[in-house]
Design a protein around this motif. Structure first.
Motif, PDB file in Angstrom:
ATOM      1  N   GLY A  66     -29.448  12.406  -1.882  1.00 12.57           N
ATOM      2  CA  GLY A  66     -28.005  12.305  -1.728  1.00 12.57           C
ATOM      3  C   GLY A  66     -27.397  11.592  -2.928  1.00 12.57           C
ATOM      4  O   GLY A  66     -27.767  10.464  -3.244  1.00 12.57           O
ATOM      5  N   SER A  87     -23.712  11.775  -3.597  1.00 14.94           N
ATOM      6  CA  SER A  87     -22.408  11.275  -3.160  1.00 14.94           C
ATOM      7  C   SER A  87     -22.559  10.489  -1.860  1.00 14.94           C
ATOM      8  O   SER A  87     -23.578  10.569  -1.175  1.00 14.94           O
ATOM      9  CB  SER A  87     -21.435  12.437  -2.950  1.00 14.94           C
ATOM     10  OG  SER A  87     -21.886  13.283  -1.902  1.00 14.94           O
ATOM     11  N   PRO A 115     -22.151   9.638   1.993  1.00 18.21           N
ATOM     12  CA  PRO A 115     -22.081  10.508   3.173  1.00 18.21           C
ATOM     13  C   PRO A 115     -20.669  10.598   3.759  1.00 18.21           C
ATOM     14  O   PRO A 115     -20.353  11.554   4.467  1.00 18.21           O
ATOM     15  CB  PRO A 115     -23.045   9.834   4.167  1.00 18.21           C
ATOM     16  CG  PRO A 115     -23.983   9.056   3.304  1.00 18.21           C
ATOM     17  CD  PRO A 115     -23.154   8.578   2.148  1.00 18.21           C
TER      18      PRO A 115
END
Length: 377
Positions: free
Chosen positions: A34, A36, A38
């Protein structure tokens, strides 16, 4: 230019790899990382590689938080540093972000909003993307400007975009910086016809050379044009080269430059339906060989992307199979684009596949696309 084949109904993203033309090895992915937050509504990602550095930019369209974001990895993408908010300069949701890396500098441009006008914003980093200077506007704030593209070479930064004038006429506008993006010259028009429209331009730069490509219907049908500068964007050819030069509609061009060789692909309906055409120049874009029909299909083909590795040219595109089924096709040339082999179906799914991207090295060809086939990741 209007969409020339039926629009895709994209319900989910699918990323796939084809090494159908490779000689050896299979390729896999590491676990998903990930980049960016959440909590963000992250869209329109941009990816740039430079050595072991991976740079990712995207637009955050989370309600009440509109902005442009950036994150970098110094270990080949194994991990990413905390994201940096480049801001949005003005109110409204940003769009069409592009990034480029050059000699430790990171340059970003995007479509922003000022006084109810769409405008072009720019931000730069002098420390390899750790921090960015405040974003600035580089377009004429009295006119709508959109779809920026960016390139950099040495200490020069080049940005090109579409500007809308009275009567909804669109023209290509160009601006350059000779001090690493600290200041920009006044934007200059590349096209200035009173009627018709131009499509989203493409840009390529190396050394003191700058190449611009676009689609234009000033002559009442869309053709693909190219102009170039040999003095770092100070002047451009007074008469652009018409690459497609036919009575059909030509659009969605893509360009690759390698020394004095200029390669171009586009979609064209002069054969009777939309096919993918390819042409090559060996004299820096002054003249082009007769276009080669890469797809040669009775169904519409569109929105090509391509890669060049040595004498190999790989072209991929979206092809209509049935009214509800589109697939990603790929064709290869082993003679620098003089001839192409029979296309292969890379996606080959019952749903709609579209918007392919391609990269290649000496051993493998990598293709990604979006796909709404049930069960696709």
């Amino acid at each position: 230019m209007e969409k020339l084949i039926p629009a895709l109904l994209i319900l989910a993203f699918s990323v796939s790899i084809s090494n159908a033309f490779a000689d050896s090895g299979s390729t896999g992915f590491t676990n998903v990382i990930g980049v960016s937050s959440p909590s963000e509504n992250a869209t329109l990602p941009q990816l740039v590689l430079s050595g072991n550095n991976v740079y990712v930019g995207w637009v955050d369209n989370t309600a009440g938080k509109f902005g442009v974001m950036f994150a970098k990895s110094n270990d080949g993408g194994s991990s990413f540093e905390k994201e940096v908010d480049l801001g949005n300069v003005n109110s409204g949701a940003p769009d069409n972000m592009k990034i480029v890396a050059s000699q430790g500098q990171i340059y970003a441009t995007w479509q922003s909003f000022l006084d109810n006008k769409s405008s072009i914003a720019f931000a730069k980093s002098n420390d390899n993307g750790t921090t960015f200077a405040p974003a600035v506007q580089i377009s004429d704030n009295s006119k709508d400007s959109a779809f920026p593209q960016i390139a950099a070479s040495d200490n020069h930064v080049y940005v090109v975009w579409l500007e809308r004038t009275t009567g909804d006429i669109t023209n290509v506008v160009f601006a350059k910086s000779d001090d690493g993006g600290t200041t920009f010259d006044t934007p200059v028009p590349i096209t200035s016809h009173p009627g018709g429209n131009t499509g989203i331009p493409k840009i390529f730069a190396y050394g003191s050379h700058v190449y611009l490509m676009w689609e234009d219907n000033g002559a009442k049908n869309f053709d693909v044009f190219l102009t170039s500068s040999n003095d770092s964007g100070n002047t451009f050819n007074s008469i652009p080269t018409n690459i497609s030069n036919n009575t059909g509609d030509s659009g969605a061009p893509q360009m690759i430059v390698n020394g004095n060789d200029v390669y171009a692909v586009w979609m064209d309906n002069s054969p009777g339906n939309f096919d993918i055409l390819f042409a090559k120049s060996t004299d820096g874009g002054s003249t082009f060989a007769k276009p080669v029909n890469v797809s040669g299909d009775v169904q519409d083909s569109g929105y090509p992307q391509f890669a060049v590795v040595g004498n190999n040219v790989y072209v991929t595109w979206t092809n209509v199979i049935t009214e509800k089924n589109y697939d990603i096709l790929l064709a290869k040339s082993s003679d620098g684009g003089q001839t192409f082999g029979t296309p292969i179906n890379v996606s080959n799914t019952p749903g709609a596949s579209g918007w392919p991207q391609i990269s290649a090295d000496t051993n493998n060809v990598y293709v990604s696309w979006v796909d709404n086939t049930p069960g696709q990741l």
